[in-house]
Design a protein around this motif. Structure first.
Motif, short mmCIF file in Angstrom:
data_model
loop_
_atom_site.label_atom_id
_atom_site.label_comp_id
_atom_site.label_asym_id
_atom_site.label_seq_id
_atom_site.Cartn_x
_atom_site.Cartn_y
_atom_site.Cartn_z
N LEU A 167 0.83 -1.21 0.00
CA LEU A 167 0.00 0.00 0.00
C LEU A 167 0.86 1.26 0.00
O LEU A 167 0.62 2.19 -0.78
CB LEU A 167 -0.92 -0.01 1.22
CG LEU A 167 -1.79 1.24 1.42
CD1 LEU A 167 -2.75 1.42 0.25
CD2 LEU A 167 -2.56 1.16 2.74
N ILE A 168 1.89 1.29 0.84
CA ILE A 168 2.77 2.47 0.92
C ILE A 168 3.51 2.65 -0.40
O ILE A 168 3.63 3.78 -0.91
CB ILE A 168 3.75 2.32 2.09
CG1 ILE A 168 3.00 2.37 3.42
CG2 ILE A 168 4.82 3.42 2.05
CD1 ILE A 168 3.86 2.00 4.62
N ALA A 169 4.03 1.55 -0.98
CA ALA A 169 4.76 1.65 -2.25
C ALA A 169 3.86 2.17 -3.36
O ALA A 169 4.27 3.03 -4.16
CB ALA A 169 5.33 0.28 -2.63
N ALA A 170 2.64 1.65 -3.44
CA ALA A 170 1.71 2.10 -4.48
C ALA A 170 1.35 3.58 -4.29
O ALA A 170 1.25 4.33 -5.27
CB ALA A 170 0.45 1.24 -4.46
N CYS A 171 1.17 4.00 -3.05
CA CYS A 171 0.86 5.42 -2.79
C CYS A 171 2.04 6.31 -3.16
O CYS A 171 1.86 7.39 -3.73
CB CYS A 171 0.50 5.61 -1.31
SG CYS A 171 -1.11 4.93 -0.85
N GLY A 172 3.26 5.87 -2.83
CA GLY A 172 4.44 6.67 -3.15
C GLY A 172 4.64 6.81 -4.65
O GLY A 172 4.94 7.91 -5.14
N TRP A 224 1.21 4.79 -14.25
CA TRP A 224 0.00 4.24 -13.61
C TRP A 224 -0.09 2.74 -13.82
O TRP A 224 -0.67 2.03 -12.99
CB TRP A 224 -1.24 4.95 -14.14
CG TRP A 224 -1.34 6.37 -13.69
CD1 TRP A 224 -1.30 7.50 -14.46
CD2 TRP A 224 -1.45 6.83 -12.33
NE1 TRP A 224 -1.38 8.63 -13.68
CE2 TRP A 224 -1.47 8.25 -12.38
CE3 TRP A 224 -1.54 6.19 -11.09
CZ2 TRP A 224 -1.59 9.02 -11.22
CZ3 TRP A 224 -1.64 6.96 -9.95
CH2 TRP A 224 -1.66 8.36 -10.01
N TRP A 225 0.47 2.23 -14.91
CA TRP A 225 0.53 0.78 -15.11
C TRP A 225 1.44 0.14 -14.06
O TRP A 225 1.16 -0.94 -13.55
CB TRP A 225 1.03 0.46 -16.51
CG TRP A 225 -0.02 0.64 -17.57
CD1 TRP A 225 -0.48 1.81 -18.08
CD2 TRP A 225 -0.75 -0.41 -18.23
NE1 TRP A 225 -1.46 1.57 -19.03
CE2 TRP A 225 -1.63 0.23 -19.14
CE3 TRP A 225 -0.72 -1.79 -18.16
CZ2 TRP A 225 -2.49 -0.49 -19.96
CZ3 TRP A 225 -1.58 -2.52 -18.98
CH2 TRP A 225 -2.44 -1.86 -19.86
N ALA A 226 2.54 0.81 -13.75
CA ALA A 226 3.44 0.30 -12.71
C ALA A 226 2.75 0.28 -11.36
O ALA A 226 2.91 -0.67 -10.57
CB ALA A 226 4.71 1.16 -12.65
N VAL A 227 1.97 1.31 -11.07
CA VAL A 227 1.20 1.35 -9.82
C VAL A 227 0.25 0.15 -9.76
O VAL A 227 0.09 -0.50 -8.71
CB VAL A 227 0.42 2.67 -9.70
CG1 VAL A 227 -0.53 2.64 -8.50
CG2 VAL A 227 1.39 3.85 -9.56
N SER A 234 2.30 6.55 -6.89
CA SER A 234 1.19 7.38 -7.37
C SER A 234 1.51 8.86 -7.16
O SER A 234 1.22 9.70 -8.03
CB SER A 234 -0.10 7.02 -6.63
OG SER A 234 -0.48 5.68 -6.87
N LEU A 235 2.10 9.19 -6.01
CA LEU A 235 2.48 10.57 -5.74
C LEU A 235 3.50 11.07 -6.75
O LEU A 235 3.46 12.23 -7.18
CB LEU A 235 3.04 10.67 -4.32
CG LEU A 235 3.45 12.05 -3.81
CD1 LEU A 235 2.25 13.00 -3.78
CD2 LEU A 235 4.07 11.95 -2.42
N PHE A 236 4.43 10.19 -7.15
CA PHE A 236 5.41 10.55 -8.17
C PHE A 236 4.73 10.71 -9.53
O PHE A 236 4.96 11.69 -10.25
CB PHE A 236 6.50 9.48 -8.25
CG PHE A 236 7.59 9.78 -9.23
CD1 PHE A 236 8.70 10.52 -8.87
CD2 PHE A 236 7.52 9.31 -10.54
CE1 PHE A 236 9.71 10.80 -9.78
CE2 PHE A 236 8.51 9.58 -11.46
CZ PHE A 236 9.62 10.33 -11.07
#
Length: 479
Positions: free
Chosen positions: A345-350, A446-449, A352-354
């Protein structure tokens, strides 16, 4: 504690310290090499007057050799002993580095990189297996945390060192830098690793090897070609990908029916191990795929050089390394499922922020501040998921388990980089390139997320309770 028990514990601690010292040095050499070479591709194209597509084989050839030899790691440990297998891996990698520095054209450089890959493919699974065999369950998390040190050192120093060597020295030094490290690793391995008796009765499953090794190589080659051409439907990409899939399926059938298979695929019947393997396919696909995008975005859209783009990756690498050290030590005491899911969750949020900030003029400090958030999550997932997956395996299953985890991770990285390369090429063509290509990068991120988020599905099947809280140990595989 009796005197004999204390003496045994001290001997085990010294043995584990020696194994960790050797394996960490060998892993640092391999990780540094990969990160250094990645920033040197364009300069190598100029030096050898070769197209970038041909120079890309410096990376692709290494990766294919890596994939081809990993399946034989478990057999090599059994047949020749883990110490001999590791010494051979270091020798091949170091010799390949020295020869690569002497290359006189792009063809010989690719050939010597393949030799390096044969050694590199054995370094990680054999090293991980030796650490797991030596560490007891109470110290498994701490041992795996130390095994994660190369993930901190390599990505931080590799791009910077590679850029500096290219800018101030010559391309030869990106390979020569491995020689003293390899020599040190060889000396320490010969002195510190405990001699283990090989098992001559262990036969090589030749049919399994001849299906899995070329199957993985063709699959990774097809995916890499799809990334280069921007389309999986191109015959040059589709045919090897399909052939690789068919050979891999053949290996799976063989592995489930053979009396002495190359790898014990029945280990995947264990829910914890299977969940860890699946998570370590999906999560590296998103993470390492996104790492491919960052230097391309900085260098093509923002016009930065190799050294500058490498410097911008330092905060992320530091965050990954520090978080990994803390999380892997804590995984012995907390819920593995909660830790890994929280990390995803933290990795996906980070990320996404980038992604939401990617643009042609975004201040660099804002981008550099976003990626460490992802790094914290990455550190909570990568080594803790590996540790959780493999900690309960019987001793005789550790070589097959570590090899399967490494194969899954390697395939995940290849899938992620190929998929995101195809998506980026498609988006760049649609937006018209130029300054507007920032929009193509943003969409691709966004695909990476999404790939990172998908890893939460298998991670939800990891144990809810901490290590040692279960009522009974997991039984070894009857096969």
């Amino acid at each position: 504690m009796t005197g004999r028990t204390a003496s045994t514990a001290d001997g085990t601690s010294r043995g584990l310290a020696g194994v960790l010292t050797v394996v960490v040095i060998g892993s640092i050499m391999a990780v540094l090499d990969v990160t250094i070479v990645n920033v040197a591709l364009r300069p190598l194209a100029v030096v050898f007057d070769a197209p970038l597509a041909a120079v890309q084989w410096v990376v692709t050839g290494y990766t294919l050799a890596l994939a081809a030899v990993i399946p034989a790691a478990a057999w090599a440990m059994s047949r020749f002993g883990a110490k001999r297998a590791y010494l051979t891996a270091i020798a091949l990698f170091t010799a390949g580095s020295g020869l690569a520095a002497l290359s006189w054209n792009i063809e010989t450089l690719v050939l010597f990189r393949i030799l390096q890959g044969l050694g590199g493919g054995l370094l990680v699974p054999v090293g991980m297996a030796m650490v797991i065999r030596t560490a007891d369950r109470e110290r498994m998390g701490r041992a795996m945390a130390l095994l994660g040190i190369p993930v901190l050192i390599g990505p931080v120093t590799g791009p910077i060192l590679g850029g500096w060597l290219i800018d101030t020295r010559s391309w030869h030094w990106i390979f020569l830098v491995n020689l003293p490290v390899g020599a040190l690793a060889l000396v320490l391995a010969a002195r510190l690793l405990r001699h283990d008796e090989p098992q001559p009765a262990s036969r090589l499953d030749l049919v399994g090897l001849l299906t899995l090794s070329p199957g993985l190589a063709l699959l990774i080659y097809g995916l890499s070609t799809a990334g280069e051409r921007g389309s999986l439907a191109a015959p040059q990409a589709l045919l090897p990908t399909v052939a690789g899939l068919l050979l891999t399926i053949g290996f799976v059938v063989r592995g489930l029916t053979a009396r002495a298979p190359l790898l014990r695929l029945r280990l995947l019947r264990d829910r914890t191990f299977a969940a860890g393997c699946a998570a370590m396919v999906l999560f590296p696909a998103g993470y390492f795929g996104s790492m491919l995008l960052a230097p391309m975005y900085y260098q093509t859209t923002r016009g930065l050089g190799a050294t500058e783009s490498g410097m911008l990756a330092v905060p992320l690498a530091v965050a990954v390394g520090v978080s990994m050290q803390i999380a892997t030590r804590r995984v012995d005491r907390v819920s593995p499922r909660l830790m890994v899911l929280s990390g995803i969750l933290i990795a996906a949020c980070g990320l996404s922020l980038f992604a939401v900030q990617v643009g042609p003029e975004t201040p660099y400090w804002r981008l550099a501040a976003a990626l460490p958030v992802m790094g914290v999550g990455v550190g909570m997932v990568m080594m803790p998921a590996n540790t959780t997956a493999i900690r309960g395996l019987a001793t005789e299953d550790v070589p097959s388990g570590s090899t399967l985890l490494n194969i899954g991770s390697q395939v995940g990285v290849s899938i992620g980089t190929a998929l995101l390369s195809v998506v980026l090429a498609s988006n760049t063509a649609r937006t018209g390139g130029g300054i507007r290509s920032a929009a193509a990068f943003q969409h691709t991120y966004w695909w990476a997320v999404m790939l990172l988020a998908l890893a939460a599905l298998p991670a939800a099947l990891l144990p809810r309770r901490r290590a040692g809280a279960t009522s009974a140990p997991r039984l070894p595989d009857p096969a």
